[in-house]
Motif scaffolding. Structure first.
Motif: not given
Length: 169
Positions: A7, A9, A13-14, A17, A51, A59-60, A62, A68, A71
């Motif tokens: 998904r 990020a 989420d930063r 990441v 970002f 993207y992250l 999972t 996590a 990325f």
């Protein structure tokens, strides 16, 4: 193949990441000889661009249970080709199909020409990215070596180029 969620990020989420970024650079230091800064961090220009720059997207990844798993940073969204600028899967999820599944989803979300760079010395990356190119484009992909900008002390990067369809056949 284990489940993986890919998904975009967001701001929330930063921090995750950023921690994954440190692991990524730790792994890459084996191949590029880069030591961390005095505070234990690594250069983070690409992290910040992912970002903040509208031509980039983070993207992250999972895994099962929401942990996590990695990325990816894509750049060149408005240009003629996309570049998978950074791609990382945590060691516990490697060799399980998570990386291939995630990259297929990312590529399908941005159809068209792609480029990916990696280092010859990273044998696992060599096998992985050649497999990705063959999986996505069959025999219709190319590979070339290009010097690393501003780093004449490093061996050239390997770049593969291919087109990604919008949907997998």
């Amino acid at each position: 193949m284990p489940d993986v969620s890919v998904r975009l990020a967001g701001t929330a989420d930063r921090p995750a990441v950023e921690r994954l970024w440190l692991m990524f650079h730790h792994d890459m230091s084996e191949f590029n000889g880069t030591l961390p800064n005095a505070d234990g961090t690594f250069r983070s220009e690409r992290l910040h661009l992912a970002f903040s720059d509208p031509d980039w997207v983070p993207y992250l990844l999972t895994g099962e249970g929401g942990g996590a798993a990695g990325f990816a940073f894509v750049r060149g969204l408005t240009g003629p080709k996309r570049v998978l600028n950074s791609f990382f899967v945590v060691r516990a999820a490697r060799r399980s199909g998570v990386g291939l599944r995630a990259v297929r989803e990312i590529l399908a979300g941005h159809p068209g020409p792609w480029e990916v760079a990696f280092q010859d010395a990273n044998a696992r990356a060599v096998r992985f990215w050649r497999r990705v190119a063959s999986d996505v484009a069959g025999d219709d992909w190319t590979e070339e070596r290009r010097g690393v900008p501003n780093r004449p002390d490093l061996p050239p990067d390997v770049w593969i180029s291919f087109d990604s369809p919008a949907e997998r056949p």
